[in-house]
Each structure stands twice: as C-alpha cells, then as structure tokens.
Motif scaffolding. Structure first.
Motif, PDB file in Angstrom:
ATOM      1  N   PHE A  98       0.826  -1.205   0.000  1.00  0.00           N
ATOM      2  CA  PHE A  98       0.000   0.000   0.000  1.00  0.00           C
ATOM      3  C   PHE A  98       0.866   1.263   0.000  1.00  0.00           C
ATOM      4  N   TRP A  99       0.420   2.225  -0.770  1.00  0.00           N
ATOM      5  CA  TRP A  99       1.122   3.500  -0.870  1.00  0.00           C
ATOM      6  C   TRP A  99       0.202   4.607  -0.363  1.00  0.00           C
ATOM      7  N   VAL A 100       0.684   5.367   0.591  1.00  0.00           N
ATOM      8  CA  VAL A 100      -0.109   6.440   1.186  1.00  0.00           C
ATOM      9  C   VAL A 100       0.608   7.760   0.977  1.00  0.00           C
ATOM     10  N   GLU A 101      -0.114   8.769   0.495  1.00  0.00           N
ATOM     11  CA  GLU A 101       0.514  10.072   0.284  1.00  0.00           C
ATOM     12  C   GLU A 101      -0.472  11.196   0.559  1.00  0.00           C
ATOM     13  N   VAL A 102       0.078  12.389   0.752  1.00  0.00           N
ATOM     14  CA  VAL A 102      -0.730  13.575   1.004  1.00  0.00           C
ATOM     15  C   VAL A 102      -1.216  14.142  -0.319  1.00  0.00           C
ATOM     16  N   ASN A 103      -2.495  14.485  -0.384  1.00  0.00           N
ATOM     17  CA  ASN A 103      -3.069  15.076  -1.600  1.00  0.00           C
ATOM     18  C   ASN A 103      -2.828  16.582  -1.595  1.00  0.00           C
ATOM     19  N   SER A 104      -1.671  16.990  -2.047  1.00  0.00           N
ATOM     20  CA  SER A 104      -1.316  18.405  -2.023  1.00  0.00           C
ATOM     21  C   SER A 104      -0.517  18.764  -3.267  1.00  0.00           C
ATOM     22  N   LYS A 105      -0.997  19.738  -4.010  1.00  0.00           N
ATOM     23  CA  LYS A 105      -0.253  20.227  -5.174  1.00  0.00           C
ATOM     24  C   LYS A 105       1.015  20.945  -4.732  1.00  0.00           C
ATOM     25  N   ASP A 106       0.981  21.524  -3.522  1.00  0.00           N
ATOM     26  CA  ASP A 106       2.155  22.235  -3.013  1.00  0.00           C
ATOM     27  C   ASP A 106       3.255  21.285  -2.567  1.00  0.00           C
ATOM     28  N   LEU A 107       2.869  20.063  -2.169  1.00  0.00           N
ATOM     29  CA  LEU A 107       3.835  19.095  -1.663  1.00  0.00           C
ATOM     30  C   LEU A 107       3.668  17.778  -2.413  1.00  0.00           C
ATOM     31  N   PRO A 108       4.019  17.727  -3.678  1.00  0.00           N
ATOM     32  CA  PRO A 108       3.807  16.515  -4.475  1.00  0.00           C
ATOM     33  C   PRO A 108       4.664  15.350  -3.994  1.00  0.00           C
ATOM     34  N   ASN A 109       4.098  14.155  -4.138  1.00  0.00           N
ATOM     35  CA  ASN A 109       4.805  12.908  -3.817  1.00  0.00           C
ATOM     36  C   ASN A 109       5.267  12.843  -2.367  1.00  0.00           C
ATOM     37  N   LEU A 110       4.487  13.427  -1.483  1.00  0.00           N
ATOM     38  CA  LEU A 110       4.832  13.397  -0.059  1.00  0.00           C
ATOM     39  C   LEU A 110       4.110  12.240   0.606  1.00  0.00           C
ATOM     40  N   LYS A 111       4.858  11.295   1.153  1.00  0.00           N
ATOM     41  CA  LYS A 111       4.252  10.159   1.828  1.00  0.00           C
ATOM     42  C   LYS A 111       3.648  10.612   3.151  1.00  0.00           C
ATOM     43  N   ALA A 112       2.465  10.111   3.444  1.00  0.00           N
ATOM     44  CA  ALA A 112       1.760  10.544   4.648  1.00  0.00           C
ATOM     45  C   ALA A 112       2.488  10.122   5.918  1.00  0.00           C
ATOM     46  N   ASP A 113       3.179   8.962   5.891  1.00  0.00           N
ATOM     47  CA  ASP A 113       3.830   8.524   7.117  1.00  0.00           C
ATOM     48  C   ASP A 113       5.114   9.303   7.410  1.00  0.00           C
ATOM     49  N   SER A 114       5.624  10.073   6.441  1.00  0.00           N
ATOM     50  CA  SER A 114       6.807  10.890   6.702  1.00  0.00           C
ATOM     51  C   SER A 114       6.397  12.324   6.979  1.00  0.00           C
ATOM     52  N   TYR A 115       5.116  12.596   6.827  1.00  0.00           N
ATOM     53  CA  TYR A 115       4.576  13.918   7.028  1.00  0.00           C
ATOM     54  C   TYR A 115       4.149  14.153   8.435  1.00  0.00           C
ATOM     55  N   PRO A 116       3.416  15.056   8.442  1.00  0.00           N
ATOM     56  CA  PRO A 116       2.722  15.590   9.568  1.00  0.00           C
ATOM     57  C   PRO A 116       2.075  14.516  10.360  1.00  0.00           C
ATOM     58  N   PRO A 117       1.712  14.904  11.564  1.00  0.00           N
ATOM     59  CA  PRO A 117       1.810  16.283  12.042  1.00  0.00           C
ATOM     60  C   PRO A 117       3.155  16.641  12.661  1.00  0.00           C
ATOM     61  N   LYS A 118       4.077  15.695  12.712  1.00  0.00           N
ATOM     62  CA  LYS A 118       5.352  15.924  13.386  1.00  0.00           C
ATOM     63  C   LYS A 118       6.093  17.156  12.882  1.00  0.00           C
ATOM     64  N   PHE A 119       6.404  17.189  11.569  1.00  0.00           N
ATOM     65  CA  PHE A 119       7.225  18.282  11.063  1.00  0.00           C
ATOM     66  C   PHE A 119       6.475  19.609  11.069  1.00  0.00           C
ATOM     67  N   LEU A 120       5.159  19.568  10.855  1.00  0.00           N
ATOM     68  CA  LEU A 120       4.399  20.808  10.895  1.00  0.00           C
ATOM     69  C   LEU A 120       4.365  21.367  12.312  1.00  0.00           C
ATOM     70  N   CYS A 121       4.279  20.491  13.310  1.00  0.00           N
ATOM     71  CA  CYS A 121       4.329  20.944  14.706  1.00  0.00           C
ATOM     72  C   CYS A 121       5.670  21.607  15.010  1.00  0.00           C
ATOM     73  N   GLU A 122       6.741  21.022  14.504  1.00  0.00           N
ATOM     74  CA  GLU A 122       8.062  21.615  14.723  1.00  0.00           C
ATOM     75  C   GLU A 122       8.149  22.983  14.053  1.00  0.00           C
ATOM     76  N   ALA A 123       7.667  23.081  12.818  1.00  0.00           N
ATOM     77  CA  ALA A 123       7.723  24.352  12.097  1.00  0.00           C
ATOM     78  C   ALA A 123       6.846  25.402  12.770  1.00  0.00           C
ATOM     79  N   LEU A 124       5.652  25.019  13.196  1.00  0.00           N
ATOM     80  CA  LEU A 124       4.757  25.953  13.887  1.00  0.00           C
ATOM     81  C   LEU A 124       5.361  26.402  15.212  1.00  0.00           C
TER      82      LEU A 124
END
Length: 468
Positions: A233-259
């Motif tokens: 299974f392949w999971v990714e974020v549906n975002s034109k701004d962040l293409p090909n971004l896997k959901a398990d490497s995403y948020p909310p971790k890095f967004l929390c750090e940036a915020l």
C-alpha cells in the motif's frame, strides 16, 4: 463494469433490500432481545450517523446490521461480487486498504463484510449510488482518507489553509458544536474525553491510499504481515504544493516543529487518528479504527495568524526534507526546545534547553571544557560583533550554570547573575523566571539560523568562523 453488469447489480441490490428478503438484525445474539427496526428507519439512522453525531443514530448503527434472509438472493449477490473482485479474492476473503490505514484483519476480510457494506450504502442512498460506488472501487486504484490531529500550543481566529490539502481549523468552545468539525465516529470513540477537543486547533490533512483492494497476505508472522503491507500500500498527502509526499513521513510531526519555531510556542499533538468516510465501500474496518492520545504539558497557547503560518511553511519545507542531513541533525535540539516551551516546570525547561544546546554546539565524543566550548561557539554563531558576542557568552554561561543546578540540585536559584559583557563586579542579577524565556529564545534563534543558512556547524565550520 459494462452497463449491462451495472444494471444487473442494480436489480440484485433492489431484490436483496426488498422487505421480504432483508432483515435488520441485532448484532450480538448473546444480548437481550431488542425491539425490531425496519429497513427505512435503519436507513435514516445510517445517513444521520454518517453525517451528524446523534446518540440515537450511534446506538442504532452500532447495535443493528443488515442481513439477507433469502439465501438464494444472497448467493447471487455474493457470486456477482466474486466475479468483479476475482483478482483480489483468496479463499473467499478480500483485503481492503482500510486494514492498512486503521486496522483490521491482516489475513483479509470475509466477503460478507463487503456485502454488508454494500447493503448499508444501498439502504441509505439507494441502488444507483451503491452501484456507482461498487463500480468505482472496481475501476479506480486510489481511495481517500484524512489524517486528523488536535494540536496544543496555538490558537486561531479562523480557518487557515497551510498548504493545498492541509488546513488548520479552530475548534469551538462548546462540545455541542464539535459535531460540525469532527466525524461522528471519531466523537463516538473519544466520547469520554470529548472535552479535550474544546478550544483546541484541528489539523486536517487530505490523503490518499492505493490500491483500494488487494489479495490477503499469505504470511505466517506479524513482522511478515507488516513488511508485506508496507510494500503493498502506498499512502501520500493530496497536495499540489507538496507533491509525492508520503503521509507517514509527514505531519503532524514536522508541521508541529515548524509551527513551534515560527510561533515561539511548544506545539504538540494531543490526539491523532485517521478517518475514512463510513459510507465508502472499501472502508470495511471503520468500527475497529483506533486513535492515540498523548499527554503533553499544556503551555500557553499562542494566537497564530497568516504571518506566522507563512514562516512555518518555509521552515516546514526544510524540516520535512527527507534528504536533508541538517533536518535530521536538528531533530533532537528542536524536540527538546519544544518540550522546554511546553513544560511548566522550570527545572525541566532548563534541562531540555541544555540538551538542545549541547546537540547544537558541542562535538560528539568530547566531554572536556563543555561549558567553555558551548559559550564560545554559540557566541560566534549568533553574535553580530565583538560586544554582542561578549553579551552572548555571559548569557550562555548563565544557561549552563542553571542547567547544572537543575541536574545536580534538582532546583534552580531564584536569581541568575549575568555580566552582560562587563567585569564580574559590574554584573547584575535577574529573576530566573525572567531569564528562562531569553534562554529559550537563544536556542530557537540558533535552530532557525542553522535552517536558514543551510549548514549545520561542524568542526570545520567552527574553524572557519573563528578564524574569520
């Protein structure tokens, strides 16, 4: 499916949901008998449960389920499913993407699960919608879901779109209004701690998973199941701004750090789950879907607007870059700084800061003259001129002194002495409670400077910097 097959399915569904062929039964045969419910009433409760949170509909949907009592009709409908899903079925079982997302049977779901889900959609929305949903699942290879997190540490005046497909939503201050923002099934599962959502910030991330269905895994151990599903299974974020971004490497971790860095606040996730719309055919395990709570100290929530979000977006792209060695090296200092901001205990604040600063400024496997190395390097790194560097040396010396007190004595002196670049006799003492925010600010400045410079300070960096 061909139009002829669609029409055949419509007829089968119409026949299967006829009152003489379908019964809405109580799920548990071991429970005391309850009042029967008709098909129409069950459909009303399904629609309400899928769209709105009501106690009555919740109880009905979780207590009753549809069952075809005409075995001939049931056999024909199951036969239709077997033909259309032949490439995904093994020993009369099928594996849905919902297993990968929110849990379920690793060895596959019995076809009865798929049949029951199809019946529910038919009862709630009619044969046309059910047939269309069925056809979509046989044709398309991608399904949609959402990552949902509740954040501590920030407050919004209104909804803000961070990136395409990623948004922050202020939650209301009343539990009665939460149903407008949170899925009914989520509120049901988290009902005992429903008040924990009030006034917080909701992070919603639109994601996709593919394929929608797969043959059950023929493996013998849990680890083999984990390895197989991660390859399948392949999971990714549906975002034109962040293409090909896997959901398990995403948020909310890095967004929390940036915020956190952008807003100067300890932003943490207190609640995390994944939501699949219950009226989707491939969602076979939504009632088994889980969530997680995290107990973080709740520091003061900072009001956030578009300027802070724009800064967070710039920092996020640097922190979330999987190929960045700098981002990897900043994980420990960034997380420790966030803990320092969120923690209410001053000793723990200082200990976290000490670890963060050592991770930033002290070389590995060297323990001599730590205090001196830290002061000099931090002053050179942040200082704009000689006078500024002198002040910074004194401030970092004070941080290290407090850190030693916290570790060795378990408490901090009520005041800390800072020379501010002058001789010791000309120094001044300030309350420790006033100095800690300044210490946190210096650590934050260090992290942001490294991110913006695109260079993590190593031994060669310090030699070049100090030699000018």
């Amino acid at each position: 499916m061909t139009e002829e097959r669609k029409q055949e399915l419509r007829q089968l569904l119409q026949e299967a949901t006829a009152p003489e062929n379908l019964e809405i039964r109580q799920r548990s045969a071991n429970s005391s008998p309850l009042s029967p419910i008709d098909i129409h009433g069950y459909g009303v409760h399904l629609r309400q449960y899928w769209k709105f949170y009501t106690e009555t509909s919740l109880w009905v949907v979780t207590t009753y389920e549809p069952n075809i009592i005409n075995e001939a009709v049931k056999s024909k409908l199951l036969g239709f499913i077997r033909v259309e899903f032949a490439s995904f079925i093994d020993e009369d079982k099928i594996l849905s993407a919902s297993f990968f997302l929110i849990g379920g049977f690793a060895a596959g779901f019995p076809l009865d699960y798929l049949l029951r889900q199809l019946l529910k959609i038919t009862i709630a929305y009619g044969t046309e919608k059910a047939a269309s949903t069925f056809d979509k699942c046989t044709k398309e290879t991608q399904g949609s879901f959402q990552d949902i997190a509740v954040l501590e540490g920030i407050k919004l005046a209104s909804e803000i779109q961070v990136f395409d497909g990623i948004r922050l939503i202020p939650l209301p201050n009343s539990t009665s209004e939460l149903r407008r923002y949170l899925p009914s099934s989520l509120l049901w599962r988290a009902k005992e701690r429903e008040s924990s959502f009030i006034g917080k910030t909701l992070l919603v991330v639109d994601c996709s998973v593919s394929p929608i269905f797969h043959k059950p895994f023929q493996t013998s151990t849990i680890q083999e199941h984990e390895d197989q599903k991660n390859r399948t299974f392949w999971v990714e974020v549906n975002s034109k701004d962040l293409p090909n971004l896997k959901a398990d490497s995403y948020p909310p971790k890095f967004l929390c750090e940036a915020l956190s860095l952008a807003c100067n606040s300890g932003v943490n996730v207190s609640f995390l789950t994944r939501f699949l719309a219950e009226d989707k055919l491939y969602n076979l395990s939504h009632e088994m879907g889980g969530f997680s709570w995290a107990s973080y100290p709740s520091g003061k929530a900072i009001k956030v607007g578009h300027p802070e979000i724009e800064k967070a977006k710039r920092l996020y792209k640097k922190l979330a870059n999987p190929n960045s060695e700098i981002a990897k090296k900043l994980q420990i200092p960034t997380n420790r700084w966030i803990q320092s901001k969120a923690n209410k205990d001053p000793e723990n604040k200082i200990i976290d800061l000490g670890i963060a600063l050592e991770s930033l400024y002290l070389p590995k496997n060297k323990t001599d003259q730590l205090s001196l190395s830290l002061r000099l390097r931090a002053a050179w790194h942040l200082g704009e001129n000689k006078a500024h560097r002198k002040e910074l040396i004194d401030e970092f010396d004070a941080i290290y002194t407090l850190r030693s007190e916290a570790v060795h004595n378990g408490e901090l002196s009520p005041k800390v002495k800072i020379r501010k670049g002058n001789k010791a006799k000309q120094g001044k003492s300030i309350p420790t409670s006033e100095f800690i925010p300044r210490a946190q600010e210096l650590c934050r400045d260090s992290i942001i400077k490294i991110l913006e410079d695109g260079e993590f300070p190593d031994d060669d960096y310090w030699k070049d910097l100090i030699l000018g």
